[in-house]
Design an enzyme around this catalytic site. Structure first.
Site, PDB file in Angstrom:
ATOM      1  N   ASP A   1     -12.902  -8.669   3.373  1.00 48.93           N
ATOM      2  CA  ASP A   1     -14.106  -8.364   2.597  1.00 48.93           C
ATOM      3  C   ASP A   1     -14.807  -9.651   2.178  1.00 48.93           C
ATOM      4  O   ASP A   1     -16.045  -9.746   2.230  1.00 48.93           O
ATOM      5  CB  ASP A   1     -13.749  -7.538   1.360  1.00 48.93           C
ATOM      6  CG  ASP A   1     -13.580  -6.056   1.672  1.00 48.93           C
ATOM      7  OD1 ASP A   1     -13.440  -5.711   2.864  1.00 48.93           O
ATOM      8  OD2 ASP A   1     -13.581  -5.245   0.734  1.00 48.93           O
TER       9      ASP A   1
ATOM     10  N   TYR B   1       0.843  -1.193   0.000  1.00 47.35           N
ATOM     11  CA  TYR B   1       0.000   0.000   0.000  1.00 47.35           C
ATOM     12  C   TYR B   1       0.881   1.246   0.000  1.00 47.35           C
ATOM     13  O   TYR B   1       1.392   1.660   1.043  1.00 47.35           O
ATOM     14  CB  TYR B   1      -0.938  -0.021   1.219  1.00 47.35           C
ATOM     15  CG  TYR B   1      -2.145  -0.898   0.997  1.00 47.35           C
ATOM     16  CD1 TYR B   1      -2.003  -2.162   0.423  1.00 47.35           C
ATOM     17  CD2 TYR B   1      -3.417  -0.480   1.323  1.00 47.35           C
ATOM     18  CE1 TYR B   1      -3.098  -2.972   0.187  1.00 47.35           C
ATOM     19  CE2 TYR B   1      -4.526  -1.293   1.094  1.00 47.35           C
ATOM     20  CZ  TYR B   1      -4.350  -2.536   0.528  1.00 47.35           C
ATOM     21  OH  TYR B   1      -5.441  -3.345   0.294  1.00 47.35           O
TER      22      TYR B   1
ATOM     23  N   ASP C   1      -6.883  -7.098   3.601  1.00 46.86           N
ATOM     24  CA  ASP C   1      -7.942  -6.258   3.053  1.00 46.86           C
ATOM     25  C   ASP C   1      -8.896  -7.093   2.206  1.00 46.86           C
ATOM     26  O   ASP C   1     -10.126  -7.008   2.330  1.00 46.86           O
ATOM     27  CB  ASP C   1      -7.308  -5.152   2.216  1.00 46.86           C
ATOM     28  CG  ASP C   1      -8.244  -3.983   1.963  1.00 46.86           C
ATOM     29  OD1 ASP C   1      -9.373  -3.991   2.484  1.00 46.86           O
ATOM     30  OD2 ASP C   1      -7.843  -3.054   1.241  1.00 46.86           O
TER      31      ASP C   1
ATOM     32  N   ASP D   1      -4.100 -17.651  -1.939  1.00 47.49           N
ATOM     33  CA  ASP D   1      -5.074 -18.119  -2.911  1.00 47.49           C
ATOM     34  C   ASP D   1      -5.810 -19.351  -2.394  1.00 47.49           C
ATOM     35  O   ASP D   1      -7.033 -19.478  -2.551  1.00 47.49           O
ATOM     36  CB  ASP D   1      -4.398 -18.401  -4.261  1.00 47.49           C
ATOM     37  CG  ASP D   1      -3.097 -19.176  -4.129  1.00 47.49           C
ATOM     38  OD1 ASP D   1      -2.521 -19.208  -3.033  1.00 47.49           O
ATOM     39  OD2 ASP D   1      -2.645 -19.745  -5.141  1.00 47.49           O
TER      40      ASP D   1
ATOM     41  N   LYS E   1       2.152 -15.552   0.918  1.00 46.14           N
ATOM     42  CA  LYS E   1       2.457 -16.064  -0.414  1.00 46.14           C
ATOM     43  C   LYS E   1       3.966 -16.285  -0.521  1.00 46.14           C
ATOM     44  O   LYS E   1       4.619 -15.902  -1.492  1.00 46.14           O
ATOM     45  CB  LYS E   1       1.961 -15.086  -1.483  1.00 46.14           C
ATOM     46  CG  LYS E   1       1.926 -15.660  -2.907  1.00 46.14           C
ATOM     47  CD  LYS E   1       0.965 -16.800  -3.074  1.00 46.14           C
ATOM     48  CE  LYS E   1       0.933 -17.268  -4.536  1.00 46.14           C
ATOM     49  NZ  LYS E   1       0.132 -18.504  -4.703  1.00 46.14           N
TER      50      LYS E   1
END
Length: 329
Positions: free
Chosen positions: A249, A135, A245, A221, A188
């Site tokens: 959601d 970010y 993030d 994933d 990851k």
């Protein structure tokens, strides 16, 4: 003596004034019902009203005032619609997270009786590292972490530090000790080997200090698939900024609705209640927006303040509000 807490109120944009006002009304009523604590509400400019009056969506006076608050309730902002001269700056939420080093974004996702859930029964909490990663609006001391080398080449820099991984891991494991004593690390590291490898290995090191807590880890994933298929199996999830993030959601929608998902952002001494949803300008001003996400975010803030100040009165108010929401639903 009855304790008094100064709470900042930032109404924000779109549906923000409606849902924040509802939250203040509910907390005020609950405090009056218990008569164990009082709130001093401090309204501060943020968003379009601040642009109109101070030519800044988050004026310096607002940040200075929040320094002297016990915590604050923040409504959503519509930064994407701000005039062009404000687009190069951090949006109000990002600026407050950066300015106050609110390193922990805590997002619980729990099914509620009366609300249809895609995932079935679930009760998990996602701890999202909130200060770095990919970010660019908050991962640099000055400037941003994005560059245009040519009009056709963009580079985005991710920042991952041991310090940030350690403190979000500790926050996650402390929460797990109060719950079902299970932490899942999401990363990851098989592809982003150095940066996510550092995050994963640091979380594993922190885990050794909490031997009662069971620990596993998943690639992000795969984790998305596991949340859809078996969200009920997870307790506390700790992950990086961008992954947190996205996954929060997803989890919010799986258990009922992102529009009802609560969230707080905390440092060691500051707390900000902020629902996970956006400003929904298309329904603003109609008094039809659901305030539950903001109300339950404020409940989280009360619980955080109760622990920090060792004040069970705040926990009592939080439980009264939480129970009222559940009964209403």
């Amino acid at each position: 003596m009855m304790a008094a807490y100064k709470i900042g109120v930032l109404y924000g944009d779109g549906i923000g004034p409606e849902i924040v006002r509802a939250t203040v009304e509910v907390l005020t009523a609950a405090a009056e019902r218990t008569a164990d604590a009082t709130f001093e509400w401090l309204e501060l400019p943020m968003g379009w009203t601040a642009i109109e009056k101070y030519q800044d969506p988050l004026p310096e006076r607002t940040k200075q005032a929040l320094e002297h608050c016990h915590g604050w309730i923040m409504g959503p902002h519509d930064a994407a619609a701000y005039p062009a001269e404000y687009q190069h700056k951090r949006n109000p939420s990002g600026e407050l997270r950066h300015y106050f080093d609110l390193y922990a974004n805590i997002r619980p996702n729990k099914t509620m009786e009366g609300i249809k859930s895609v995932a079935g029964e679930a009760d998990l909490v996602i701890f999202r590292e909130n200060t770095e990663g990919f970010y660019p609006d908050r991962n640099m001391y000055t400037g941003t972490g994005e560059f245009m080398i040519t009009p056709d080449v963009a580079i985005s820099t991710g920042v991952f530090t041991k310090k940030a991984a350690e403190r979000i891991a500790h926050a996650a494991f402390r929460m797990a000790m109060k719950r079902r004593k299970k932490v899942t690390i999401v990363h990851k590291a098989n592809v982003i080997k150095l940066a996510n490898g550092l995050f994963l290995n640091t979380c594993r090191e922190v885990a050794k200090q909490y031997p009662e807590v069971a620990v596993d880890d998943y690639h992000v994933d795969a984790m998305a698939a596991h949340l859809v298929r078996r969200a009920k199996d997870f307790d506390v999830i700790v992950t990086t900024n961008m992954f947190g993030d996205i996954l929060s959601d997803l989890a919010g929608e799986l258990v009922g609705s992102l529009g009802m998902a609560p969230s707080i952002n905390t440092s060691d001494d500051k707390g900000m209640a902020q629902a996970a949803h956006g400003s929904a300008p298309d329904i603003a001003g109609q008094n039809i927006a659901n305030p539950i996400g903001e109300i339950l975010s404020a409940v989280m803030l009360l619980d955080w303040l109760a622990e920090r100040h060792a004040d069970q009165a705040l926990s009592g108010i939080a439980r009264l509000v939480e129970t009222a929401v559940q009964k209403t639903v």
